[in-house]
Write a protein that holds these residues in place. Structure first.
Motif, PDB file in Angstrom:
ATOM      1  N   THR A  44       0.709  -1.049  -0.087  1.00 47.34           N
ATOM      2  CA  THR A  44       0.080   0.036   0.025  1.00 47.34           C
ATOM      3  C   THR A  44       0.882   1.229  -0.023  1.00 47.34           C
ATOM      4  O   THR A  44       0.326   2.276  -0.202  1.00 47.34           O
ATOM      5  CB  THR A  44      -0.984   0.129   1.347  1.00 47.34           C
ATOM      6  OG1 THR A  44      -0.132  -0.027   2.428  1.00 47.34           O
ATOM      7  CG2 THR A  44      -1.895  -1.149   1.300  1.00 47.34           C
ATOM      8  N   GLU A  92      -5.221  -5.963   0.227  1.00 44.65           N
ATOM      9  CA  GLU A  92      -4.892  -4.743   1.225  1.00 44.65           C
ATOM     10  C   GLU A  92      -4.971  -3.269  -0.055  1.00 44.65           C
ATOM     11  O   GLU A  92      -5.225  -2.344   0.419  1.00 44.65           O
ATOM     12  CB  GLU A  92      -3.469  -5.148   1.760  1.00 44.65           C
ATOM     13  CG  GLU A  92      -3.717  -6.116   3.014  1.00 44.65           C
ATOM     14  CD  GLU A  92      -3.845  -7.535   2.403  1.00 44.65           C
ATOM     15  OE1 GLU A  92      -4.428  -8.370   3.226  1.00 44.65           O
ATOM     16  OE2 GLU A  92      -3.443  -7.957   1.294  1.00 44.65           O
ATOM     17  N   VAL A  93      -4.335  -3.705  -1.102  1.00 42.16           N
ATOM     18  CA  VAL A  93      -4.112  -2.589  -1.843  1.00 42.16           C
ATOM     19  C   VAL A  93      -5.539  -2.247  -2.686  1.00 42.16           C
ATOM     20  O   VAL A  93      -5.740  -0.814  -2.493  1.00 42.16           O
ATOM     21  CB  VAL A  93      -3.063  -2.966  -3.111  1.00 42.16           C
ATOM     22  CG1 VAL A  93      -2.943  -1.861  -4.057  1.00 42.16           C
ATOM     23  CG2 VAL A  93      -1.572  -3.167  -2.472  1.00 42.16           C
ATOM     24  N   LYS A  99      -7.404  -0.223  -0.006  1.00 41.48           N
ATOM     25  CA  LYS A  99      -6.643   1.029   0.131  1.00 41.48           C
ATOM     26  C   LYS A  99      -7.149   2.031  -0.997  1.00 41.48           C
ATOM     27  O   LYS A  99      -7.523   3.161  -0.776  1.00 41.48           O
ATOM     28  CB  LYS A  99      -5.187   0.748   0.332  1.00 41.48           C
ATOM     29  CG  LYS A  99      -4.407   2.338   0.309  1.00 41.48           C
ATOM     30  CD  LYS A  99      -4.614   2.761   1.884  1.00 41.48           C
ATOM     31  CE  LYS A  99      -3.579   3.954   2.013  1.00 41.48           C
ATOM     32  NZ  LYS A  99      -3.575   4.347   3.383  1.00 41.48           N
ATOM     33  N   VAL A 121       0.360   3.733  -6.146  1.00 39.56           N
ATOM     34  CA  VAL A 121      -0.732   3.694  -5.297  1.00 39.56           C
ATOM     35  C   VAL A 121      -1.162   4.942  -4.800  1.00 39.56           C
ATOM     36  O   VAL A 121      -2.365   5.332  -4.662  1.00 39.56           O
ATOM     37  CB  VAL A 121      -0.743   2.573  -4.043  1.00 39.56           C
ATOM     38  CG1 VAL A 121      -1.692   2.451  -2.963  1.00 39.56           C
ATOM     39  CG2 VAL A 121      -0.524   1.163  -4.798  1.00 39.56           C
TER      40      VAL A 121
END
Length: 274
Positions: free
Chosen positions: A17, A92-93, A96, A22
Protein backbone atom coordinates in the motif's frame (compact mmCIF):
# COMPACT_ATOMS: atom_id res chain seq x y z
CA UNK A 1 3.40 9.03 -14.43
CA UNK A 2 6.01 6.53 -13.24
CA UNK A 3 5.10 2.96 -12.34
CA UNK A 4 7.24 1.07 -9.86
CA UNK A 5 6.02 -2.51 -9.75
CA UNK A 6 7.36 -6.00 -9.97
CA UNK A 7 6.43 -8.47 -12.70
CA UNK A 8 5.16 -12.01 -12.36
CA UNK A 9 5.73 -13.33 -15.85
CA UNK A 10 4.21 -10.64 -18.09
CA UNK A 11 1.87 -9.41 -15.38
CA UNK A 12 2.68 -6.42 -13.19
CA UNK A 13 1.94 -6.95 -9.49
CA UNK A 14 1.63 -4.49 -6.62
CA UNK A 15 1.47 -5.82 -3.08
CA UNK A 16 2.38 -2.79 -0.96
CA UNK A 17 0.00 0.00 0.00
CA UNK A 18 3.09 2.24 0.21
CA UNK A 19 3.88 1.79 -3.49
CA UNK A 20 4.39 5.17 -5.18
CA UNK A 21 1.73 4.52 -7.83
CA UNK A 22 -0.82 3.56 -5.18
CA UNK A 23 -0.18 6.94 -3.58
CA UNK A 24 -0.55 8.65 -6.97
CA UNK A 25 -3.89 6.96 -7.60
CA UNK A 26 -5.13 8.06 -4.19
CA UNK A 27 -4.14 11.63 -5.08
CA UNK A 28 -6.05 11.38 -8.37
CA UNK A 29 -9.08 9.98 -6.60
CA UNK A 30 -9.13 12.64 -3.90
CA UNK A 31 -7.94 15.83 -5.60
CA UNK A 32 -9.48 17.61 -8.56
CA UNK A 33 -6.24 19.56 -9.04
CA UNK A 34 -4.30 16.34 -9.62
CA UNK A 35 -6.88 15.11 -12.12
CA UNK A 36 -6.71 18.36 -14.09
CA UNK A 37 -2.91 18.48 -14.02
CA UNK A 38 -2.40 14.89 -15.17
CA UNK A 39 -5.40 14.51 -17.47
CA UNK A 40 -6.14 11.21 -15.73
CA UNK A 41 -8.84 9.94 -13.41
CA UNK A 42 -9.71 6.82 -11.43
CA UNK A 43 -12.88 4.81 -11.86
CA UNK A 44 -14.17 1.78 -10.02
CA UNK A 45 -16.44 -1.04 -11.07
CA UNK A 46 -16.92 -3.36 -14.00
CA UNK A 47 -19.98 -1.62 -15.44
CA UNK A 48 -18.30 1.79 -15.30
CA UNK A 49 -15.17 0.39 -16.96
CA UNK A 50 -17.12 -1.34 -19.71
CA UNK A 51 -19.04 1.86 -20.46
CA UNK A 52 -15.83 3.90 -20.56
CA UNK A 53 -14.24 1.41 -22.96
CA UNK A 54 -17.35 1.44 -25.17
CA UNK A 55 -17.25 5.25 -25.22
CA UNK A 56 -13.70 5.18 -26.53
CA UNK A 57 -11.88 6.34 -23.42
CA UNK A 58 -8.19 5.50 -23.35
CA UNK A 59 -7.48 3.03 -20.55
CA UNK A 60 -4.04 3.53 -19.03
CA UNK A 61 -4.15 0.57 -16.65
CA UNK A 62 -6.62 -1.80 -15.04
CA UNK A 63 -5.99 -2.86 -11.46
CA UNK A 64 -7.65 -6.01 -10.18
CA UNK A 65 -7.82 -8.23 -7.12
CA UNK A 66 -7.48 -11.84 -8.37
CA UNK A 67 -9.33 -13.08 -5.28
CA UNK A 68 -12.42 -11.32 -6.64
CA UNK A 69 -12.03 -11.59 -10.42
CA UNK A 70 -9.70 -13.62 -12.64
CA UNK A 71 -7.60 -11.98 -15.35
CA UNK A 72 -9.11 -13.99 -18.22
CA UNK A 73 -12.63 -13.11 -17.10
CA UNK A 74 -11.66 -9.46 -16.81
CA UNK A 75 -10.16 -9.45 -20.30
CA UNK A 76 -13.30 -11.00 -21.72
CA UNK A 77 -15.60 -8.51 -20.03
CA UNK A 78 -13.59 -5.38 -20.84
CA UNK A 79 -12.39 -6.43 -24.33
CA UNK A 80 -8.99 -5.03 -23.35
CA UNK A 81 -6.76 -7.91 -24.39
CA UNK A 82 -3.22 -6.59 -23.89
CA UNK A 83 -1.91 -7.92 -20.57
CA UNK A 84 0.41 -4.91 -20.35
CA UNK A 85 -2.66 -2.87 -19.33
CA UNK A 86 -3.31 -5.01 -16.25
CA UNK A 87 -1.87 -4.73 -12.76
CA UNK A 88 -2.62 -7.43 -10.20
CA UNK A 89 -3.06 -6.12 -6.67
CA UNK A 90 -3.52 -7.67 -3.26
CA UNK A 91 -6.66 -7.39 -1.17
CA UNK A 92 -4.95 -4.82 1.04
CA UNK A 93 -4.04 -2.59 -1.91
CA UNK A 94 -7.54 -2.90 -3.34
CA UNK A 95 -9.12 -1.90 -0.03
CA UNK A 96 -6.75 1.07 0.18
CA UNK A 97 -7.74 2.27 -3.29
CA UNK A 98 -11.42 1.36 -3.43
CA UNK A 99 -13.92 4.13 -2.79
CA UNK A 100 -16.56 1.47 -2.23
CA UNK A 101 -16.16 -2.21 -1.55
CA UNK A 102 -18.72 -3.52 -4.05
CA UNK A 103 -16.93 -2.75 -7.32
CA UNK A 104 -16.08 -6.27 -8.41
CA UNK A 105 -12.39 -5.93 -7.53
CA UNK A 106 -11.71 -3.61 -10.49
CA UNK A 107 -10.16 -0.14 -10.52
CA UNK A 108 -8.91 1.63 -13.65
CA UNK A 109 -6.70 4.57 -14.47
CA UNK A 110 -8.24 6.39 -17.44
CA UNK A 111 -7.35 9.36 -19.63
CA UNK A 112 -9.91 12.16 -19.53
CA UNK A 113 -11.37 13.69 -22.70
CA UNK A 114 -12.17 17.19 -23.90
CA UNK A 115 -15.58 18.46 -22.79
CA UNK A 116 -15.66 21.73 -24.75
CA UNK A 117 -18.89 22.82 -26.42
CA UNK A 118 -17.39 22.47 -29.88
CA UNK A 119 -16.95 18.74 -29.25
CA UNK A 120 -20.73 18.18 -29.11
CA UNK A 121 -22.39 16.51 -32.08
CA UNK A 122 -26.11 17.29 -32.16
CA UNK A 123 -29.00 15.86 -34.14
CA UNK A 124 -31.09 18.02 -36.48
CA UNK A 125 -33.68 18.50 -33.74
CA UNK A 126 -31.74 18.35 -30.49
CA UNK A 127 -33.08 18.11 -26.97
CA UNK A 128 -30.50 19.28 -24.45
CA UNK A 129 -30.30 19.52 -20.68
CA UNK A 130 -28.39 22.45 -19.20
CA UNK A 131 -27.62 22.61 -15.48
CA UNK A 132 -26.14 25.80 -14.08
CA UNK A 133 -23.60 25.54 -11.27
CA UNK A 134 -24.70 22.23 -9.73
CA UNK A 135 -22.57 21.62 -6.65
CA UNK A 136 -23.59 18.20 -5.36
CA UNK A 137 -21.99 15.29 -7.24
CA UNK A 138 -25.04 13.17 -6.43
CA UNK A 139 -27.31 15.61 -8.25
CA UNK A 140 -25.00 15.71 -11.26
CA UNK A 141 -24.94 11.92 -11.34
CA UNK A 142 -28.74 11.76 -11.16
CA UNK A 143 -29.04 14.31 -14.00
CA UNK A 144 -26.71 12.18 -16.13
CA UNK A 145 -28.78 9.06 -15.42
CA UNK A 146 -31.95 10.89 -16.46
CA UNK A 147 -30.26 12.15 -19.62
CA UNK A 148 -29.18 8.63 -20.50
CA UNK A 149 -32.67 7.24 -19.85
CA UNK A 150 -34.18 9.90 -22.14
CA UNK A 151 -31.35 9.60 -24.69
CA UNK A 152 -30.80 13.34 -24.81
CA UNK A 153 -28.49 14.85 -27.38
CA UNK A 154 -26.29 16.41 -24.73
CA UNK A 155 -25.87 17.52 -21.15
CA UNK A 156 -24.17 20.88 -20.60
CA UNK A 157 -22.88 22.01 -17.22
CA UNK A 158 -22.72 25.81 -17.08
CA UNK A 159 -20.34 27.37 -14.56
CA UNK A 160 -19.29 23.96 -13.15
CA UNK A 161 -18.42 23.83 -9.46
CA UNK A 162 -16.72 20.42 -9.58
CA UNK A 163 -14.90 18.47 -12.26
CA UNK A 164 -16.75 15.75 -14.10
CA UNK A 165 -14.33 13.04 -13.02
CA UNK A 166 -15.06 13.41 -9.33
CA UNK A 167 -15.46 9.78 -8.14
CA UNK A 168 -18.82 10.64 -6.60
CA UNK A 169 -20.15 11.80 -9.98
CA UNK A 170 -18.98 8.62 -11.69
CA UNK A 171 -20.45 6.50 -8.90
CA UNK A 172 -23.80 8.29 -8.67
CA UNK A 173 -24.19 8.37 -12.44
CA UNK A 174 -23.57 4.57 -12.52
CA UNK A 175 -21.28 5.21 -15.48
CA UNK A 176 -23.70 7.47 -17.38
CA UNK A 177 -20.94 10.07 -17.54
CA UNK A 178 -19.63 7.82 -20.32
CA UNK A 179 -22.94 7.22 -22.12
CA UNK A 180 -23.88 10.90 -22.52
CA UNK A 181 -22.40 13.64 -24.64
CA UNK A 182 -21.29 16.10 -21.95
CA UNK A 183 -19.81 19.59 -22.17
CA UNK A 184 -18.86 22.29 -19.69
CA UNK A 185 -18.59 26.03 -20.24
CA UNK A 186 -19.51 29.38 -18.72
CA UNK A 187 -23.14 30.50 -18.72
CA UNK A 188 -22.30 33.17 -21.30
CA UNK A 189 -20.66 30.63 -23.60
CA UNK A 190 -23.56 28.19 -23.29
CA UNK A 191 -26.16 30.88 -24.09
CA UNK A 192 -24.14 31.99 -27.11
CA UNK A 193 -23.83 28.36 -28.25
CA UNK A 194 -27.56 27.68 -27.94
CA UNK A 195 -28.55 30.87 -29.76
CA UNK A 196 -26.06 30.21 -32.57
CA UNK A 197 -27.59 26.75 -33.05
CA UNK A 198 -31.16 28.11 -33.05
CA UNK A 199 -32.05 26.15 -29.91
CA UNK A 200 -34.96 27.45 -27.85
CA UNK A 201 -34.15 28.11 -24.20
CA UNK A 202 -36.71 26.93 -21.62
CA UNK A 203 -35.68 27.96 -18.13
CA UNK A 204 -37.10 26.47 -14.95
CA UNK A 205 -37.96 29.54 -12.86
CA UNK A 206 -40.55 30.75 -10.38
CA UNK A 207 -41.29 34.15 -11.96
CA UNK A 208 -43.10 34.97 -15.22
CA UNK A 209 -43.48 31.25 -15.82
CA UNK A 210 -46.02 29.01 -17.53
CA UNK A 211 -46.92 25.40 -16.74
CA UNK A 212 -44.14 23.22 -18.16
CA UNK A 213 -46.69 20.91 -19.81
CA UNK A 214 -48.15 23.72 -21.94
CA UNK A 215 -44.86 24.45 -23.72
CA UNK A 216 -44.04 23.01 -27.15
CA UNK A 217 -40.72 21.15 -27.05
CA UNK A 218 -40.93 19.72 -30.58
CA UNK A 219 -38.41 22.21 -31.96
CA UNK A 220 -34.71 22.25 -30.99
CA UNK A 221 -34.89 22.83 -27.24
CA UNK A 222 -32.73 23.25 -24.18
CA UNK A 223 -34.21 22.65 -20.73
CA UNK A 224 -32.25 24.75 -18.26
CA UNK A 225 -32.27 24.10 -14.51
CA UNK A 226 -30.47 25.79 -11.62
CA UNK A 227 -29.69 24.93 -8.04
CA UNK A 228 -32.41 24.37 -5.47
CA UNK A 229 -30.96 27.09 -3.25
CA UNK A 230 -30.55 29.98 -5.70
CA UNK A 231 -32.15 28.91 -8.97
CA UNK A 232 -30.83 30.31 -12.24
CA UNK A 233 -28.76 33.44 -12.70
CA UNK A 234 -30.32 36.51 -14.29
CA UNK A 235 -28.35 35.91 -17.48
CA UNK A 236 -30.49 32.85 -18.15
CA UNK A 237 -33.72 34.60 -17.30
CA UNK A 238 -32.81 37.52 -19.56
CA UNK A 239 -32.12 35.18 -22.49
CA UNK A 240 -34.93 32.68 -21.97
CA UNK A 241 -37.50 32.03 -24.68
CA UNK A 242 -39.90 30.84 -21.99
CA UNK A 243 -39.76 30.42 -18.23
CA UNK A 244 -41.44 27.22 -17.13
CA UNK A 245 -42.64 25.91 -13.79
CA UNK A 246 -43.87 22.63 -12.36
CA UNK A 247 -47.06 23.34 -10.38
CA UNK A 248 -46.88 22.04 -6.82
CA UNK A 249 -49.63 21.62 -4.28
CA UNK A 250 -47.62 21.32 -1.08
CA UNK A 251 -45.97 23.88 1.18
CA UNK A 252 -42.56 24.10 -0.51
CA UNK A 253 -41.82 25.81 -3.80
CA UNK A 254 -38.97 23.66 -5.11
CA UNK A 255 -37.97 20.05 -5.70
CA UNK A 256 -34.66 18.28 -6.08
CA UNK A 257 -33.09 19.55 -9.30
CA UNK A 258 -32.73 16.07 -10.81
CA UNK A 259 -36.40 15.28 -10.11
CA UNK A 260 -37.55 18.55 -11.67
CA UNK A 261 -35.37 18.01 -14.71
CA UNK A 262 -36.69 14.49 -15.18
CA UNK A 263 -40.32 15.63 -15.09
CA UNK A 264 -39.74 18.28 -17.76
CA UNK A 265 -37.49 16.12 -19.92
CA UNK A 266 -39.97 13.28 -20.13
CA UNK A 267 -42.80 15.68 -20.97
CA UNK A 268 -40.64 16.88 -23.86
CA UNK A 269 -40.00 13.26 -24.90
CA UNK A 270 -43.72 12.49 -24.68
CA UNK A 271 -44.50 15.37 -27.00
CA UNK A 272 -41.85 14.12 -29.42
CA UNK A 273 -43.49 10.70 -29.53
CA UNK A 274 -40.90 8.72 -27.60
Amino acid sequence: MLIFVKKTGNLKTISSTHNSLVKQLIQLKDKSRERRKSGLFVLEGMRELQLAVSAGYEIQSIWFDPEIIALDQLMELTKVQNSEHYIQITKEVYQKLAYRQTTEGVIALVKSINHNLDQLTLSENPLILVAEAPEKPGNIGALLRTADAAKLDAVIIANPKTDLYNPNIIRSSVGCLFTNSVATASTEEVIEFLKAKGIQIHTAALTASVNYSTVDYNNPSAIVVGTEATGLSNKWLDNSDQNIIIPMQGEIDSMNVSVSAAIIIFEAKRQRGF
